[in-house]
Write an enzyme that holds these catalytic residues in place. Structure first.
Site, PDB file in Angstrom:
ATOM      1  N   ILE A 199     -56.223   6.645   6.496  1.00  0.00           N
ATOM      2  CA  ILE A 199     -56.129   5.407   5.714  1.00  0.00           C
ATOM      3  C   ILE A 199     -57.449   4.637   5.696  1.00  0.00           C
ATOM      4  O   ILE A 199     -57.694   3.868   4.766  1.00  0.00           O
ATOM      5  CB  ILE A 199     -54.959   4.521   6.225  1.00  0.00           C
ATOM      6  CG1 ILE A 199     -54.551   3.492   5.177  1.00  0.00           C
ATOM      7  CG2 ILE A 199     -55.307   3.847   7.546  1.00  0.00           C
ATOM      8  CD1 ILE A 199     -53.210   2.840   5.434  1.00  0.00           C
ATOM      9  N   ASN A 203     -50.090  -4.243  17.209  1.00  0.00           N
ATOM     10  CA  ASN A 203     -49.096  -4.668  18.204  1.00  0.00           C
ATOM     11  C   ASN A 203     -49.051  -6.185  18.253  1.00  0.00           C
ATOM     12  O   ASN A 203     -49.943  -6.868  17.757  1.00  0.00           O
ATOM     13  CB  ASN A 203     -49.367  -4.034  19.571  1.00  0.00           C
ATOM     14  CG  ASN A 203     -50.776  -4.315  20.059  1.00  0.00           C
ATOM     15  OD1 ASN A 203     -51.254  -5.452  20.008  1.00  0.00           O
ATOM     16  ND2 ASN A 203     -51.457  -3.276  20.513  1.00  0.00           N
ATOM     17  N   GLY A 217     -54.120   5.260  17.936  1.00  0.00           N
ATOM     18  CA  GLY A 217     -53.543   5.610  16.642  1.00  0.00           C
ATOM     19  C   GLY A 217     -54.294   4.991  15.479  1.00  0.00           C
ATOM     20  O   GLY A 217     -55.523   4.903  15.471  1.00  0.00           O
ATOM     21  N   VAL A 218     -53.542   4.551  14.505  1.00  0.00           N
ATOM     22  CA  VAL A 218     -54.148   4.040  13.284  1.00  0.00           C
ATOM     23  C   VAL A 218     -54.903   2.739  13.560  1.00  0.00           C
ATOM     24  O   VAL A 218     -55.946   2.470  12.952  1.00  0.00           O
ATOM     25  CB  VAL A 218     -53.092   3.911  12.159  1.00  0.00           C
ATOM     26  CG1 VAL A 218     -52.107   2.810  12.401  1.00  0.00           C
ATOM     27  CG2 VAL A 218     -53.772   3.740  10.812  1.00  0.00           C
ATOM     28  N   ASP A 219     -54.442   1.956  14.506  1.00  0.00           N
ATOM     29  CA  ASP A 219     -55.130   0.707  14.865  1.00  0.00           C
ATOM     30  C   ASP A 219     -56.540   0.992  15.376  1.00  0.00           C
ATOM     31  O   ASP A 219     -57.511   0.361  14.942  1.00  0.00           O
ATOM     32  CB  ASP A 219     -54.313  -0.039  15.929  1.00  0.00           C
ATOM     33  CG  ASP A 219     -54.928  -1.379  16.289  1.00  0.00           C
ATOM     34  OD1 ASP A 219     -54.649  -2.354  15.580  1.00  0.00           O
ATOM     35  OD2 ASP A 219     -55.709  -1.443  17.260  1.00  0.00           O
ATOM     36  N   SER A 224     -44.821   2.328  12.931  1.00  0.00           N
ATOM     37  CA  SER A 224     -43.891   2.532  14.074  1.00  0.00           C
ATOM     38  C   SER A 224     -43.570   3.982  14.418  1.00  0.00           C
ATOM     39  O   SER A 224     -42.863   4.223  15.396  1.00  0.00           O
ATOM     40  CB  SER A 224     -42.548   1.784  13.884  1.00  0.00           C
ATOM     41  OG  SER A 224     -42.668   0.424  14.191  1.00  0.00           O
ATOM     42  N   THR A 225     -44.066   4.950  13.641  1.00  0.00           N
ATOM     43  CA  THR A 225     -43.627   6.337  13.896  1.00  0.00           C
ATOM     44  C   THR A 225     -44.570   7.122  14.808  1.00  0.00           C
ATOM     45  O   THR A 225     -44.369   8.316  15.012  1.00  0.00           O
ATOM     46  CB  THR A 225     -43.441   7.123  12.579  1.00  0.00           C
ATOM     47  OG1 THR A 225     -44.704   7.291  11.948  1.00  0.00           O
ATOM     48  CG2 THR A 225     -42.498   6.412  11.644  1.00  0.00           C
ATOM     49  N   TYR A 251     -44.920   3.991  18.793  1.00  0.00           N
ATOM     50  CA  TYR A 251     -43.696   3.191  18.865  1.00  0.00           C
ATOM     51  C   TYR A 251     -42.416   4.018  18.709  1.00  0.00           C
ATOM     52  O   TYR A 251     -41.307   3.483  18.809  1.00  0.00           O
ATOM     53  CB  TYR A 251     -43.732   2.035  17.859  1.00  0.00           C
ATOM     54  CG  TYR A 251     -44.534   0.843  18.348  1.00  0.00           C
ATOM     55  CD1 TYR A 251     -45.248   0.895  19.549  1.00  0.00           C
ATOM     56  CD2 TYR A 251     -44.587  -0.343  17.627  1.00  0.00           C
ATOM     57  CE1 TYR A 251     -45.983  -0.192  20.006  1.00  0.00           C
ATOM     58  CE2 TYR A 251     -45.318  -1.442  18.078  1.00  0.00           C
ATOM     59  CZ  TYR A 251     -46.013  -1.363  19.272  1.00  0.00           C
ATOM     60  OH  TYR A 251     -46.724  -2.454  19.719  1.00  0.00           O
TER      61      TYR A 251
HETATM   62  P1  ADP Z   1     -47.157   2.686  15.941  1.00  0.00           P
HETATM   63  O1  ADP Z   1     -47.550   2.097  17.279  1.00  0.00           O
HETATM   64  O2  ADP Z   1     -46.712   1.627  14.950  1.00  0.00           O
HETATM   65  O3  ADP Z   1     -46.191   3.812  16.096  1.00  0.00           O
HETATM   66  P2  ADP Z   1     -49.391   4.568  15.566  1.00  0.00           P
HETATM   67  O4  ADP Z   1     -50.776   4.252  15.142  1.00  0.00           O
HETATM   68  O5  ADP Z   1     -49.196   5.112  16.947  1.00  0.00           O
HETATM   69  O6  ADP Z   1     -48.540   3.213  15.317  1.00  0.00           O
HETATM   70  O7  ADP Z   1     -48.761   5.589  14.541  1.00  0.00           O
HETATM   71  C1  ADP Z   1     -48.346   5.250  13.246  1.00  0.00           C
HETATM   72  C2  ADP Z   1     -48.624   6.410  12.316  1.00  0.00           C
HETATM   73  O8  ADP Z   1     -49.996   6.369  11.918  1.00  0.00           O
HETATM   74  C3  ADP Z   1     -48.400   7.790  12.921  1.00  0.00           C
HETATM   75  O9  ADP Z   1     -47.695   8.584  11.962  1.00  0.00           O
HETATM   76  C4  ADP Z   1     -49.819   8.330  13.110  1.00  0.00           C
HETATM   77  O10 ADP Z   1     -49.865   9.739  12.984  1.00  0.00           O
HETATM   78  C5  ADP Z   1     -50.521   7.682  11.949  1.00  0.00           C
HETATM   79  N1  ADP Z   1     -51.985   7.594  11.989  1.00  0.00           N
HETATM   80  C6  ADP Z   1     -52.825   7.702  13.037  1.00  0.00           C
HETATM   81  N2  ADP Z   1     -54.109   7.581  12.632  1.00  0.00           N
HETATM   82  C7  ADP Z   1     -54.081   7.381  11.281  1.00  0.00           C
HETATM   83  C8  ADP Z   1     -55.052   7.202  10.254  1.00  0.00           C
HETATM   84  N3  ADP Z   1     -56.364   7.169  10.531  1.00  0.00           N
HETATM   85  N4  ADP Z   1     -54.631   7.044   8.964  1.00  0.00           N
HETATM   86  C9  ADP Z   1     -53.322   7.050   8.655  1.00  0.00           C
HETATM   87  N5  ADP Z   1     -52.347   7.209   9.571  1.00  0.00           N
HETATM   88  C10 ADP Z   1     -52.717   7.378  10.867  1.00  0.00           C
END
Ligand code: ADP
Length: 180
Positions: A18, A31, A39-41, A128-129, A132
């Site tokens: 993303i 969070n 992860g994405v954060d 959240s997937t 979380y």
């Molecule tokens: P949460 O804590 O809300 O579960 P996560 O970041 O652990 O958030 O995961 C949410 C989703 O984002 C997961 O499906 C993960 O595979 C995905 N994800 C991780 N990195 C990226 C990225 N750079 N771009 C898009 N999605 C991502």
């Protein structure tokens, strides 16, 4: 893959990162403490640069934390976006603790923030997937339903919502929920 509402608005699914997707706003799975995560954060903060952290620190100084089911807004630093919406999804605890409603509320809040700013394109991760633990097949249904319902409304500014799915399993789960 995409779905088009009768008014021409589009809901698109793509696999990818993303942080590379051009959009008016991209959504972060943050969070409640608005503190750094993995992860994405982690990916969004690394790609955007330190300005996000500074803005979030200021927001936290004002409101303390962001409740689950809500979101806060920052600029997007070096990302190809104008805004980042930091949405706080629910931690999945079996499904009987209001998780579905909280997840739906997250998407609704982001759509509302986009409309307030008259944005045309928003990109979502699968909130959240990851860490979380929300089962992606269930989360996908909720996410797509909220976004589809919004895109069908008359008089909105949004033209396109993109789900950016990081792995094939998530992509397949969202694809299965896309309206025909
Ligand atoms: P949460 O804590 O809300 O579960 P996560 O970041 O652990 O958030 O995961 C949410 C989703 O984002 C997961 O499906 C993960 O595979 C995905 N994800 C991780 N990195 C990226 C990225 N750079 N771009 C898009 N999605 C991502």
């Amino acid at each position: 893959m995409e779905w088009r509402a009768e008014n021409g608005n589009r809901l698109r699914l793509m696999r990818g990162d993303i942080t590379r997707v051009p959009a008016d706003a991209i959504v972060n799975a943050a969070n409640s403490a608005l503190a750094g995560g993995g992860g994405v954060d982690g990916a969004i903060h690394r790609a955007a640069g330190p300005v996000l952290r500074r803005e979030l620190d200021q927001i936290r100084a004002g409101i303390g934390h962001c409740p689950t089911g809500s979101a806060v807004v920052t600029t997007a630093g070096a990302l190809p976006a104008r805004f980042v919406f930091h949405a706080v999804g629910p931690i999945y605890c079996g499904g009987a603790h209001g998780e579905a409603e909280l997840l739906a509320a997250c998407y609704r809040k982001c759509l509302e923030l986009a409309e307030e700013r008259e944005l045309a394109v928003i990109a979502f991760p699968s909130i959240s997937t990851g860490a979380y633990g929300y089962p992606v097949e269930e989360a996908a249904g909720i996410a797509i339903e909220e976004v589809r319902r919004h895109l069908e409304r008359p008089g909105i500014h949004l033209r396109e919502a993109v789900f950016v799915l990081f792995d094939q399993a998530a992509y397949d789960a969202y694809l299965a929920c896309l309206p025909r």
